[in-house]
Design a protein around this motif. Structure first.
Motif, PDB file in Angstrom:
ATOM      1  N   VAL A 181      60.674  93.061 -25.064  1.00 31.31           N
ATOM      2  CA  VAL A 181      61.103  94.597 -25.299  1.00 31.31           C
ATOM      3  C   VAL A 181      62.512  94.723 -24.532  1.00 31.31           C
ATOM      4  O   VAL A 181      63.550  95.056 -25.505  1.00 31.31           O
ATOM      5  N   GLY A 182      62.628  94.531 -23.329  1.00 25.97           N
ATOM      6  CA  GLY A 182      63.905  94.449 -22.837  1.00 25.97           C
ATOM      7  C   GLY A 182      65.067  93.618 -23.354  1.00 25.97           C
ATOM      8  O   GLY A 182      66.208  94.122 -23.459  1.00 25.97           O
ATOM      9  N   VAL A 183      64.841  92.459 -23.874  1.00 24.50           N
ATOM     10  CA  VAL A 183      65.751  91.574 -24.396  1.00 24.50           C
ATOM     11  C   VAL A 183      66.172  92.349 -25.843  1.00 24.50           C
ATOM     12  O   VAL A 183      67.463  92.263 -25.997  1.00 24.50           O
ATOM     13  N   LEU A 184      65.193  92.589 -26.417  1.00 20.52           N
ATOM     14  CA  LEU A 184      65.673  93.118 -27.816  1.00 20.52           C
ATOM     15  C   LEU A 184      66.451  94.464 -27.680  1.00 20.52           C
ATOM     16  O   LEU A 184      67.624  94.561 -28.119  1.00 20.52           O
ATOM     17  N   PHE A 185      65.952  95.381 -26.659  1.00 14.63           N
ATOM     18  CA  PHE A 185      66.727  96.574 -26.593  1.00 14.63           C
ATOM     19  C   PHE A 185      67.997  96.230 -26.009  1.00 14.63           C
ATOM     20  O   PHE A 185      68.902  96.790 -26.449  1.00 14.63           O
ATOM     21  N   GLN A 201      73.836  96.372 -26.916  1.00 12.07           N
ATOM     22  CA  GLN A 201      75.177  95.910 -26.346  1.00 12.07           C
ATOM     23  C   GLN A 201      75.877  95.808 -27.668  1.00 12.07           C
ATOM     24  O   GLN A 201      76.985  96.041 -27.807  1.00 12.07           O
ATOM     25  N   GLN A 202      75.359  95.308 -28.924  1.00 13.77           N
ATOM     26  CA  GLN A 202      76.049  95.284 -30.139  1.00 13.77           C
ATOM     27  C   GLN A 202      76.302  96.512 -30.802  1.00 13.77           C
ATOM     28  O   GLN A 202      77.337  96.411 -31.391  1.00 13.77           O
ATOM     29  N   SER A 203      75.412  97.509 -30.562  1.00 21.09           N
ATOM     30  CA  SER A 203      75.504  98.697 -31.378  1.00 21.09           C
ATOM     31  C   SER A 203      76.559  99.726 -30.660  1.00 21.09           C
ATOM     32  O   SER A 203      76.867 100.560 -31.198  1.00 21.09           O
ATOM     33  N   LEU A 241      78.255 108.631 -32.346  1.00 22.02           N
ATOM     34  CA  LEU A 241      77.209 109.634 -32.711  1.00 22.02           C
ATOM     35  C   LEU A 241      76.150 109.028 -33.707  1.00 22.02           C
ATOM     36  O   LEU A 241      75.089 109.224 -33.616  1.00 22.02           O
ATOM     37  N   PRO A 242      76.751 108.451 -34.884  1.00 24.01           N
ATOM     38  CA  PRO A 242      75.834 108.009 -35.942  1.00 24.01           C
ATOM     39  C   PRO A 242      75.032 106.880 -35.226  1.00 24.01           C
ATOM     40  O   PRO A 242      73.750 106.633 -35.611  1.00 24.01           O
ATOM     41  N   VAL A 243      75.630 106.092 -34.482  1.00 24.77           N
ATOM     42  CA  VAL A 243      74.586 105.000 -33.794  1.00 24.77           C
ATOM     43  C   VAL A 243      73.507 105.765 -32.944  1.00 24.77           C
ATOM     44  O   VAL A 243      72.373 105.157 -33.128  1.00 24.77           O
ATOM     45  N   TRP A 244      73.702 106.656 -32.105  1.00 26.66           N
ATOM     46  CA  TRP A 244      72.715 107.236 -31.503  1.00 26.66           C
ATOM     47  C   TRP A 244      71.757 108.057 -32.354  1.00 26.66           C
ATOM     48  O   TRP A 244      70.611 107.731 -32.199  1.00 26.66           O
ATOM     49  N   LEU A 245      72.211 108.579 -33.328  1.00 27.62           N
ATOM     50  CA  LEU A 245      71.343 109.157 -34.314  1.00 27.62           C
ATOM     51  C   LEU A 245      70.350 108.106 -35.033  1.00 27.62           C
ATOM     52  O   LEU A 245      69.015 108.330 -35.429  1.00 27.62           O
ATOM     53  N   LEU A 246      70.739 107.307 -35.434  1.00 25.82           N
ATOM     54  CA  LEU A 246      70.113 105.998 -36.077  1.00 25.82           C
ATOM     55  C   LEU A 246      69.117 105.381 -34.945  1.00 25.82           C
ATOM     56  O   LEU A 246      67.919 105.317 -35.524  1.00 25.82           O
ATOM     57  N   ALA A 247      69.471 105.303 -33.841  1.00 29.15           N
ATOM     58  CA  ALA A 247      68.503 104.610 -32.911  1.00 29.15           C
ATOM     59  C   ALA A 247      67.327 105.815 -32.678  1.00 29.15           C
ATOM     60  O   ALA A 247      66.080 105.496 -32.518  1.00 29.15           O
ATOM     61  N   PHE A 248      67.938 107.033 -32.591  1.00 35.53           N
ATOM     62  CA  PHE A 248      66.908 108.147 -32.258  1.00 35.53           C
ATOM     63  C   PHE A 248      65.907 108.235 -33.346  1.00 35.53           C
ATOM     64  O   PHE A 248      64.561 108.453 -33.180  1.00 35.53           O
ATOM     65  N   SER A 249      66.284 108.174 -34.785  1.00 35.52           N
ATOM     66  CA  SER A 249      65.308 108.312 -35.814  1.00 35.52           C
ATOM     67  C   SER A 249      64.579 107.232 -35.893  1.00 35.52           C
ATOM     68  O   SER A 249      63.497 107.591 -36.484  1.00 35.52           O
ATOM     69  N   ALA A 250      65.136 106.012 -35.641  1.00 33.07           N
ATOM     70  CA  ALA A 250      64.194 104.861 -35.818  1.00 33.07           C
ATOM     71  C   ALA A 250      63.080 104.864 -34.727  1.00 33.07           C
ATOM     72  O   ALA A 250      61.995 104.637 -35.076  1.00 33.07           O
ATOM     73  N   LEU A 253      72.610  98.524 -37.890  1.00 33.40           N
ATOM     74  CA  LEU A 253      71.310  97.655 -38.027  1.00 33.40           C
ATOM     75  C   LEU A 253      71.246  97.498 -36.631  1.00 33.40           C
ATOM     76  O   LEU A 253      69.704  97.455 -36.159  1.00 33.40           O
ATOM     77  N   ALA A 254      72.066  97.090 -35.685  1.00 33.67           N
ATOM     78  CA  ALA A 254      71.889  96.977 -34.488  1.00 33.67           C
ATOM     79  C   ALA A 254      71.289  98.344 -33.710  1.00 33.67           C
ATOM     80  O   ALA A 254      70.378  98.212 -32.670  1.00 33.67           O
ATOM     81  N   ALA A 255      71.848  99.327 -34.134  1.00 29.42           N
ATOM     82  CA  ALA A 255      71.425 100.650 -33.525  1.00 29.42           C
ATOM     83  C   ALA A 255      69.861 100.787 -33.735  1.00 29.42           C
ATOM     84  O   ALA A 255      68.994 101.290 -33.126  1.00 29.42           O
ATOM     85  N   ALA A 256      69.571 100.623 -35.345  1.00 35.54           N
ATOM     86  CA  ALA A 256      68.163 100.779 -35.541  1.00 35.54           C
ATOM     87  C   ALA A 256      67.222  99.846 -34.673  1.00 35.54           C
ATOM     88  O   ALA A 256      66.268 100.161 -34.391  1.00 35.54           O
ATOM     89  N   GLY A 257      67.925  98.655 -34.399  1.00 34.41           N
ATOM     90  CA  GLY A 257      66.893  97.540 -33.827  1.00 34.41           C
ATOM     91  C   GLY A 257      66.637  98.291 -32.166  1.00 34.41           C
ATOM     92  O   GLY A 257      65.591  98.087 -31.743  1.00 34.41           O
ATOM     93  N   ALA A 258      67.830  98.718 -31.610  1.00 33.04           N
ATOM     94  CA  ALA A 258      67.587  99.327 -30.246  1.00 33.04           C
ATOM     95  C   ALA A 258      66.517 100.629 -30.511  1.00 33.04           C
ATOM     96  O   ALA A 258      65.451 100.485 -29.589  1.00 33.04           O
ATOM     97  N   GLY A 259      66.761 101.314 -31.432  1.00 31.27           N
ATOM     98  CA  GLY A 259      65.588 102.303 -31.590  1.00 31.27           C
ATOM     99  C   GLY A 259      64.137 101.854 -31.906  1.00 31.27           C
ATOM    100  O   GLY A 259      63.309 102.398 -31.233  1.00 31.27           O
TER     101      GLY A 259
END
Length: 363
Positions: free
Chosen positions: A23-27, A32-34, A54-63, A203-209
């Motif tokens: 989980v840590g490696v994926l996050f 880092q990329q997003s 801001l959109p990166v955080w919103l996408l990670a949060f919503s995901a 996509l990376a932001a969604a992956g982090a979320g």
């Protein structure tokens, strides 16, 4: 998914740590990329100049919200067994801790997760700040600052309001929670379109979320199938950072668990992502004033994060994904205090610049 095959071949503590590592490696890689960063997102919002953060955080949060809620509907995640909902939490701690954490992350130029991600890319400012954060978090949990934390946390708890489950308080159905999370997703996509954010970054932001519901699913599966009791949890960095620090400093033999694998995993994931994209670079402090600011921020985050029951990711996104009341209080306090702190720093910076300019003028 049945984990019996793995449990028959790997000890439970080792499998928990391995799951935390994955989980840590994926996050770490996706963060880092997003360029995932709550501090940058909150400042873009408060200044009225949204760009890519801001959109990166919103996408990670919503995901994180949508993924967790879907797993709960499918019965794959037992949120009621999570610490945030299974035991009384501190409302006063969420408020005061959130304010301290928001102020600290502006001073340190990154929240706990961002410092960990940056330190893996060669940022020595983030590395030292992260170490101070972990030391203060440990001191707040079991050390000299523990009595202060316990006193503030005991002022007002969720026992006074009948629990920490926001869906129960408001009578929210799964359809409502999913729809609410979808609004954040739409907002993120709109801001991303206006700022012309790159598809890979989104996509990376969604992956982090999505790393957060993955953590919920894995620990829930372990709790159902393991022989020994397992804590159902998501992704957080305050407690795990303190535990990882003590694992390094204390004699060998400490019990392995999900948290022990999480922090090294994030560091490894961020390092590999930066290595592959050639973004590794050593960075240091620019002077004594800068160093004092970073370390003050790290100290505030260490105590504030432990008081609030987690960091911007743990108490904020992870707790919000299961609709814990304290998580939404903490998240709101972080956003507001970050905006106020940034406004004060900007005003002071302009005052110092004006004073310097006046002093340079001939008499």
């Amino acid at each position: 998914m049945d984990l019996t095959y793995l449990l028959d071949r790997i000890s439970e503590p080792l499998l928990l740590a391995a799951g935390g590592l994955v989980v840590g490696v994926l996050f770490g890689a996706f963060a880092q990329q997003s360029r995932f960063c709550l501090r940058a997102a909150s400042l873009e919002f408060s200044r009225g100049a949204p760009k890519d953060r801001l959109p990166v955080w919103l996408l990670a949060f919503s995901a994180a919200l949508i993924g967790t809620q879907v797993l709960m509907i499918l019965g794959e995640v037992q949120a009621s067994e999570a610490r945030q909902l299974a035991s009384p939490q501190s409302l006063s701690g969420a408020l005061f801790g959130g304010v301290m954490f928001g102020t600290g992350m502006v001073l340190a130029r990154g929240c706990a997760s961002r410092l960990l991600v940056l330190s893996a890319t060669g940022n020595l400012r983030a590395l030292l700040s992260g170490l101070v954060f972990a030391v203060v978090a440990q001191a707040s949990l079991r050390g000299v600052l523990a009595p202060v934390r316990e006193g503030l946390a005991g002022l007002w708890t969720t026992g006074d309001i009948g629990g920490n489950d926001l869906t129960a308080h408001l009578g929210l159905t799964p359809a409502i929670t999913i729809s609410f999370a979808a609004l954040w997703l739409v907002a993120g996509l709109v801001f991303a379109w206006r700022a012309r954010v790159r598809i890979w970054q989104l996509l990376a932001a969604a992956g982090a979320g999505l790393a957060i519901p993955f953590a919920w699913w894995f620990t829930s599966a372990m709790a159902r199938q393991a022989f020994d009791p397992v804590q159902v949890e998501g992704v957080t960095f305050t407690g795990p950072s303190a535990d990882t620090l003590m694992l390094v400093l204390s004699p060998p033999g400490n019990v392995l668990d999900f948290d022990i694998g999480l922090v090294p995993g994030v560091f490894l994931g961020s390092f590999l992502a930066a290595l592959l994209t050639k973004e590794l670079a050593l960075q240091g402090f620019e002077g004594g004033r800068s160093m004092a600011r970073y370390l003050t921020g790290a100290t505030l985050m260490g105590f504030g994060g432990m008081l609030a029951g987690g960091c911007a990711v743990g108490a904020g996104i992870t707790g919000a994904s299961i609709f814990a009341v304290t998580a939404w209080i903490t998240l709101t306090a972080i956003w507001l205090s970050a905006a106020v702190t940034d406004r004060l720093l900007t005003r002071n910076g302009k005052s110092r610049a004006a004073a310097a300019d006046e002093a340079s003028q001939p008499a």
